[in-house]
Motif scaffolding. Structure first.
Motif, PDB file in Angstrom:
ATOM      1  N   PRO A 168      98.696  23.546  93.477  1.00 13.53           N
ATOM      2  CA  PRO A 168      98.168  23.433  92.102  1.00 13.53           C
ATOM      3  C   PRO A 168      98.664  24.553  91.198  1.00 13.53           C
ATOM      4  O   PRO A 168      98.842  24.340  89.987  1.00 13.53           O
ATOM      5  N   ALA A 169      98.917  25.738  91.761  1.00 11.18           N
ATOM      6  CA  ALA A 169      99.418  26.850  90.948  1.00 11.18           C
ATOM      7  C   ALA A 169     100.785  26.513  90.359  1.00 11.18           C
ATOM      8  O   ALA A 169     101.060  26.789  89.184  1.00 11.18           O
ATOM      9  N   ILE A 170     101.658  25.878  91.164  1.00  8.95           N
ATOM     10  CA  ILE A 170     102.994  25.500  90.680  1.00  8.95           C
ATOM     11  C   ILE A 170     102.890  24.459  89.558  1.00  8.95           C
ATOM     12  O   ILE A 170     103.602  24.534  88.551  1.00  8.95           O
ATOM     13  N   ILE A 171     101.994  23.489  89.721  1.00  8.75           N
ATOM     14  CA  ILE A 171     101.794  22.471  88.680  1.00  8.75           C
ATOM     15  C   ILE A 171     101.333  23.134  87.377  1.00  8.75           C
ATOM     16  O   ILE A 171     101.820  22.811  86.287  1.00  8.75           O
ATOM     17  N   MET A 172     100.408  24.079  87.487  1.00  7.89           N
ATOM     18  CA  MET A 172      99.895  24.792  86.310  1.00  7.89           C
ATOM     19  C   MET A 172     100.994  25.614  85.642  1.00  7.89           C
ATOM     20  O   MET A 172     101.061  25.709  84.412  1.00  7.89           O
ATOM     21  N   VAL A 173     101.856  26.216  86.446  1.00  9.34           N
ATOM     22  CA  VAL A 173     102.946  27.034  85.907  1.00  9.34           C
ATOM     23  C   VAL A 173     103.904  26.172  85.088  1.00  9.34           C
ATOM     24  O   VAL A 173     104.319  26.553  83.985  1.00  9.34           O
ATOM     25  N   VAL A 174     104.270  24.994  85.610  1.00  7.46           N
ATOM     26  CA  VAL A 174     105.156  24.077  84.877  1.00  7.46           C
ATOM     27  C   VAL A 174     104.526  23.704  83.526  1.00  7.46           C
ATOM     28  O   VAL A 174     105.201  23.718  82.480  1.00  7.46           O
ATOM     29  N   ALA A 175     103.234  23.381  83.548  1.00  6.04           N
ATOM     30  CA  ALA A 175     102.526  23.038  82.308  1.00  6.04           C
ATOM     31  C   ALA A 175     102.537  24.217  81.331  1.00  6.04           C
ATOM     32  O   ALA A 175     102.716  24.038  80.115  1.00  6.04           O
ATOM     33  N   SER A 176     102.368  25.427  81.851  1.00  2.76           N
ATOM     34  CA  SER A 176     102.322  26.634  81.013  1.00  2.76           C
ATOM     35  C   SER A 176     103.638  26.893  80.300  1.00  2.76           C
ATOM     36  O   SER A 176     103.671  27.236  79.114  1.00  2.76           O
ATOM     37  N   ILE A 177     104.742  26.745  81.033  1.00  2.60           N
ATOM     38  CA  ILE A 177     106.065  27.004  80.471  1.00  2.60           C
ATOM     39  C   ILE A 177     106.349  26.063  79.295  1.00  2.60           C
ATOM     40  O   ILE A 177     106.978  26.440  78.306  1.00  2.60           O
ATOM     41  N   ILE A 178     105.839  24.840  79.392  1.00  2.00           N
ATOM     42  CA  ILE A 178     106.042  23.861  78.315  1.00  2.00           C
ATOM     43  C   ILE A 178     105.095  24.113  77.140  1.00  2.00           C
ATOM     44  O   ILE A 178     105.500  24.118  75.973  1.00  2.00           O
ATOM     45  N   ALA A 179     103.805  24.329  77.447  1.00  2.21           N
ATOM     46  CA  ALA A 179     102.765  24.307  76.411  1.00  2.21           C
ATOM     47  C   ALA A 179     102.574  25.622  75.657  1.00  2.21           C
ATOM     48  O   ALA A 179     102.281  25.605  74.458  1.00  2.21           O
ATOM     49  N   ALA A 180     102.708  26.776  76.323  1.00  2.00           N
ATOM     50  CA  ALA A 180     102.406  28.058  75.672  1.00  2.00           C
ATOM     51  C   ALA A 180     103.266  28.330  74.431  1.00  2.00           C
ATOM     52  O   ALA A 180     102.740  28.721  73.385  1.00  2.00           O
ATOM     53  N   PRO A 181     104.597  28.135  74.486  1.00  2.72           N
ATOM     54  CA  PRO A 181     105.397  28.351  73.268  1.00  2.72           C
ATOM     55  C   PRO A 181     105.016  27.396  72.143  1.00  2.72           C
ATOM     56  O   PRO A 181     105.053  27.775  70.963  1.00  2.72           O
ATOM     57  N   LEU A 182     104.662  26.146  72.484  1.00  3.65           N
ATOM     58  CA  LEU A 182     104.238  25.182  71.461  1.00  3.65           C
ATOM     59  C   LEU A 182     102.961  25.661  70.773  1.00  3.65           C
ATOM     60  O   LEU A 182     102.830  25.578  69.546  1.00  3.65           O
ATOM     61  N   GLY A 183     102.014  26.185  71.558  1.00  4.55           N
ATOM     62  CA  GLY A 183     100.774  26.714  71.000  1.00  4.55           C
ATOM     63  C   GLY A 183     101.012  27.923  70.115  1.00  4.55           C
ATOM     64  O   GLY A 183     100.394  28.066  69.048  1.00  4.55           O
ATOM     65  N   ALA A 184     101.923  28.804  70.539  1.00  2.00           N
ATOM     66  CA  ALA A 184     102.236  30.003  69.748  1.00  2.00           C
ATOM     67  C   ALA A 184     102.843  29.631  68.406  1.00  2.00           C
ATOM     68  O   ALA A 184     102.514  30.224  67.367  1.00  2.00           O
TER      69      ALA A 184
END
Length: 259
Positions: free
Chosen positions: A211-227
């Protein structure tokens, strides 16, 4: 892992990381309760508090990198602030993450609930005039900043959060840092803090890697969009969203502890 599990964990990571990048927090304030309570709703196995804190620690590391990258231009990253608070929060998070191994699940949840409650109260304190300060004239008490960051690091290391949700109100209310500088610098400090928390959690066997790897993939995509979204929003709206988010999380955590 079945497809329902993958989609559920990915969406939790995506939503949390988007808000993380937008508000300058690592995202554990959102993802911790989501990981704790949402999987059982869909008939999936529930994570323990130790597993949730471990997954959160790893995910925050990557979410904060994405957010900092989006804020790298524009002069919002205050290097002295990042240095003083980053080193202190790193020391605290390493100590806290190793100490959490011997704590009960209720103990971890209580620490998290206390941090969220303190952060919620601070966010509702009026913050007048801080966004009128020019970026090149931002000043703060360095030793007060370092001391508060050390305390935040201890608590955040225990729960696997990088402490961004508590660092932001401290920077806004106590240190009087402008909102956008707070958001950008908090993401950088959160990244430094998450290194300590991640090392501690991995070293003590508290990370469920799939689950940590799945969360990391989601983070790499979503965090810059949120910023990118956060840079375009009114600072007052950003403050209100963060205040309500922290308050809702604090209420949810304490209801889970007390009921």
């Amino acid at each position: 892992m079945d497809i329902t599990f993958i989609i559920t964990i990915f969406l939790i990571g995506f939503i949390g990381s988007y808000i993380s990048g937008m508000l300058g927090i690592g995202g554990s304030i959102i993802k911790y309760p989501m990981l704790l309570y949402i999987p059982p709703i869909f008939g999936l196995a529930a994570f323990s508090a130790h597993e949730v804190s471990g997954i959160s620690a790893v995910q925050v590391l990557f979410a904060s990198i994405g957010g900092v990258w989006a804020y790298r231009k524009g002069g919002y990253l205050n290097k002295p602030l990042i240095l003083y608070m980053g080193i202190s929060v790193l020391i605290g998070s390493v100590i806290g993450s190793f100490g959490s191994q011997s704590m009960s699940e209720d103990g971890i949840n209580i620490v998290y609930g206390l941090l969220a409650l303190i952060a919620a109260v601070m966010m509702f304190i009026p913050k007048k005039g801080i966004d009128d300060i020019p970026l090149d004239q931002v000043k703060f008490n360095k030793w007060l900043a370092a001391t508060l960051a050390l305390i935040v690091g201890l608590g955040s290391g225990i729960v696997g959060a990088a402490g961004g949700f508590l660092l932001v109100p401290i920077m806004l209310v106590v240190l009087k840092i402008p909102t956008r500088v707070t958001i950008a610098s908090s993401l950088a400090i959160t990244f430094i803090s998450s290194i300590g928390a991640t090392v501690g959690k991995i070293s003590t066997g508290q990370v469920d890697y799939y689950p940590a790897i799945i969360m990391v993939v989601a983070s790499i995509i979503a965090a810059p969009l949120g910023a990118m979204a956060g840079k375009k929003m009114n600072t007052k709206i950003l403050q209100v969203i963060l205040a309500l988010l922290i308050l809702a999380t604090a209420v949810k955590i304490w209801l889970g502890i007390l009921l």
